[in-house]
Design a protein around this motif. Structure first.
Motif, PDB file in Angstrom:
ATOM      1  N   LYS A  73      50.970  32.568  38.512  1.00 37.30           N
ATOM      2  CA  LYS A  73      51.194  32.429  37.076  1.00 37.30           C
ATOM      3  C   LYS A  73      50.190  31.419  36.547  1.00 37.30           C
ATOM      4  O   LYS A  73      49.969  30.374  37.153  1.00 37.30           O
ATOM      5  N   VAL A  74      49.566  31.762  35.424  1.00 36.98           N
ATOM      6  CA  VAL A  74      48.596  30.871  34.795  1.00 36.98           C
ATOM      7  C   VAL A  74      49.000  30.627  33.348  1.00 36.98           C
ATOM      8  O   VAL A  74      49.702  31.426  32.747  1.00 36.98           O
ATOM      9  N   THR A  75      48.529  29.523  32.818  1.00 39.50           N
ATOM     10  CA  THR A  75      48.729  29.179  31.419  1.00 39.50           C
ATOM     11  C   THR A  75      47.408  28.647  30.867  1.00 39.50           C
ATOM     12  O   THR A  75      46.421  28.550  31.604  1.00 39.50           O
ATOM     13  N   ALA A  76      47.412  28.257  29.619  1.00 40.73           N
ATOM     14  CA  ALA A  76      46.224  27.668  29.009  1.00 40.73           C
ATOM     15  C   ALA A  76      45.778  26.420  29.762  1.00 40.73           C
ATOM     16  O   ALA A  76      44.591  26.092  29.789  1.00 40.73           O
ATOM     17  N   ALA A  77      46.709  25.742  30.420  1.00 47.17           N
ATOM     18  CA  ALA A  77      46.365  24.534  31.183  1.00 47.17           C
ATOM     19  C   ALA A  77      45.427  24.839  32.344  1.00 47.17           C
ATOM     20  O   ALA A  77      44.717  23.957  32.824  1.00 47.17           O
ATOM     21  N   ASP A  78      45.400  26.093  32.799  1.00 48.32           N
ATOM     22  CA  ASP A  78      44.484  26.493  33.870  1.00 48.32           C
ATOM     23  C   ASP A  78      43.062  26.662  33.348  1.00 48.32           C
ATOM     24  O   ASP A  78      42.134  26.862  34.122  1.00 48.32           O
ATOM     25  N   GLN A  79      42.870  26.583  32.065  1.00 49.14           N
ATOM     26  CA  GLN A  79      41.607  26.581  31.346  1.00 49.14           C
ATOM     27  C   GLN A  79      40.860  27.898  31.378  1.00 49.14           C
ATOM     28  O   GLN A  79      40.704  28.531  30.348  1.00 49.14           O
ATOM     29  N   THR A  80      40.328  28.311  32.521  1.00 51.56           N
ATOM     30  CA  THR A  80      39.543  29.544  32.591  1.00 51.56           C
ATOM     31  C   THR A  80      39.728  30.231  33.931  1.00 51.56           C
ATOM     32  O   THR A  80      40.221  29.632  34.888  1.00 51.56           O
ATOM     33  N   LEU A  81      39.284  31.477  33.984  1.00 49.06           N
ATOM     34  CA  LEU A  81      39.283  32.184  35.262  1.00 49.06           C
ATOM     35  C   LEU A  81      38.272  31.573  36.227  1.00 49.06           C
ATOM     36  O   LEU A  81      38.389  31.732  37.432  1.00 49.06           O
ATOM     37  N   TYR A  82      37.283  30.852  35.697  1.00 49.87           N
ATOM     38  CA  TYR A  82      36.347  30.132  36.566  1.00 49.87           C
ATOM     39  C   TYR A  82      37.117  29.120  37.408  1.00 49.87           C
ATOM     40  O   TYR A  82      36.894  28.997  38.614  1.00 49.87           O
ATOM     41  N   HIS A  83      38.010  28.382  36.748  1.00 50.74           N
ATOM     42  CA  HIS A  83      38.807  27.377  37.446  1.00 50.74           C
ATOM     43  C   HIS A  83      39.731  28.020  38.477  1.00 50.74           C
ATOM     44  O   HIS A  83      39.884  27.522  39.583  1.00 50.74           O
ATOM     45  N   VAL A  84      40.366  29.125  38.088  1.00 46.30           N
ATOM     46  CA  VAL A  84      41.271  29.826  38.999  1.00 46.30           C
ATOM     47  C   VAL A  84      40.499  30.358  40.208  1.00 46.30           C
ATOM     48  O   VAL A  84      40.933  30.208  41.350  1.00 46.30           O
ATOM     49  N   ALA A  85      39.343  30.970  39.966  1.00 46.20           N
ATOM     50  CA  ALA A  85      38.538  31.513  41.065  1.00 46.20           C
ATOM     51  C   ALA A  85      38.052  30.413  42.003  1.00 46.20           C
ATOM     52  O   ALA A  85      38.052  30.586  43.225  1.00 46.20           O
ATOM     53  N   ALA A  86      37.655  29.284  41.448  1.00 47.22           N
ATOM     54  CA  ALA A  86      37.205  28.173  42.285  1.00 47.22           C
ATOM     55  C   ALA A  86      38.336  27.680  43.180  1.00 47.22           C
ATOM     56  O   ALA A  86      38.139  27.448  44.374  1.00 47.22           O
ATOM     57  N   ALA A  87      39.514  27.534  42.601  1.00 48.54           N
ATOM     58  CA  ALA A  87      40.659  27.015  43.355  1.00 48.54           C
ATOM     59  C   ALA A  87      41.211  28.017  44.359  1.00 48.54           C
ATOM     60  O   ALA A  87      41.580  27.654  45.476  1.00 48.54           O
ATOM     61  N   ARG A  88      41.259  29.284  43.974  1.00 45.28           N
ATOM     62  CA  ARG A  88      41.932  30.284  44.810  1.00 45.28           C
ATOM     63  C   ARG A  88      40.997  31.104  45.688  1.00 45.28           C
ATOM     64  O   ARG A  88      41.392  31.571  46.748  1.00 45.28           O
TER      65      ARG A  88
ATOM     66  N   TRP B 241      35.087  37.191  37.819  1.00 43.55           N
ATOM     67  CA  TRP B 241      35.078  38.578  37.367  1.00 43.55           C
ATOM     68  C   TRP B 241      35.977  39.465  38.220  1.00 43.55           C
ATOM     69  O   TRP B 241      36.529  40.450  37.725  1.00 43.55           O
ATOM     70  N   ARG B 242      36.150  39.123  39.493  1.00 47.67           N
ATOM     71  CA  ARG B 242      37.031  39.909  40.366  1.00 47.67           C
ATOM     72  C   ARG B 242      38.482  39.814  39.901  1.00 47.67           C
ATOM     73  O   ARG B 242      39.213  40.800  39.903  1.00 47.67           O
TER      74      ARG B 242
ATOM     75  N   VAL C  38      47.246  39.044  39.244  1.00 45.50           N
ATOM     76  CA  VAL C  38      47.068  39.481  40.624  1.00 45.50           C
ATOM     77  C   VAL C  38      45.724  38.953  41.090  1.00 45.50           C
ATOM     78  O   VAL C  38      44.729  39.050  40.367  1.00 45.50           O
ATOM     79  N   LEU C  39      45.691  38.384  42.283  1.00 44.90           N
ATOM     80  CA  LEU C  39      44.446  37.844  42.830  1.00 44.90           C
ATOM     81  C   LEU C  39      43.876  38.777  43.887  1.00 44.90           C
ATOM     82  O   LEU C  39      44.627  39.329  44.694  1.00 44.90           O
ATOM     83  N   PRO C  40      42.560  38.934  43.902  1.00 46.55           N
ATOM     84  CA  PRO C  40      41.933  39.695  44.985  1.00 46.55           C
ATOM     85  C   PRO C  40      41.944  38.851  46.264  1.00 46.55           C
ATOM     86  O   PRO C  40      42.137  37.632  46.212  1.00 46.55           O
ATOM     87  N   THR C  41      41.714  39.488  47.370  1.00 51.35           N
ATOM     88  CA  THR C  41      41.622  38.744  48.624  1.00 51.35           C
ATOM     89  C   THR C  41      40.308  37.968  48.657  1.00 51.35           C
ATOM     90  O   THR C  41      39.327  38.363  48.020  1.00 51.35           O
ATOM     91  N   VAL C  42      40.312  36.878  49.373  1.00 49.82           N
ATOM     92  CA  VAL C  42      39.089  36.100  49.543  1.00 49.82           C
ATOM     93  C   VAL C  42      38.129  36.928  50.378  1.00 49.82           C
ATOM     94  O   VAL C  42      38.502  37.472  51.419  1.00 49.82           O
ATOM     95  N   ASP C  43      36.901  37.068  49.908  1.00 50.94           N
ATOM     96  CA  ASP C  43      35.892  37.858  50.608  1.00 50.94           C
ATOM     97  C   ASP C  43      34.595  37.058  50.668  1.00 50.94           C
ATOM     98  O   ASP C  43      33.818  37.045  49.719  1.00 50.94           O
TER      99      ASP C  43
END
Length: 69
Positions: free
Chosen positions: A6-21, A29-30, A52-57
């Motif tokens: 689950k994400v909210t505005a506090a997660d800022q961007t998908l860049y941040h989510v991708a970096a962390a996850r 973009w994935r 939904v998150l893709p698998t780490v590749d």
């Protein structure tokens, strides 16, 4: 099995989510593609949204496909 978060505005961007996850911010973009999104900005989310998150590749090159510097 897909991973969901689950994400909210506090997660800022998908860049941040991708970096962390995914360990690579340029793979935002994935996440977007998997969730039918085109914009990495999460500031419009006023309540938690499930993604939904893709698998780490590690074999994927960094960056957005079809875009070169």
């Amino acid at each position: 099995m897909a991973t969901t978060i689950k994400v909210t505005a506090a997660d800022q961007t998908l860049y941040h989510v991708a970096a962390a996850r995914l360990g690579d911010a340029t793979q935002w973009w994935r996440i977007a593609q998997l969730n039918g999104m085109t914009d990495p900005d999460l500031s419009a989310f006023t309540s938690p949204v499930q993604l939904v998150l893709p698998t780490v590749d590690a074999s994927l090159a960094s960056g957005v496909p079809g875009v070169s510097s």
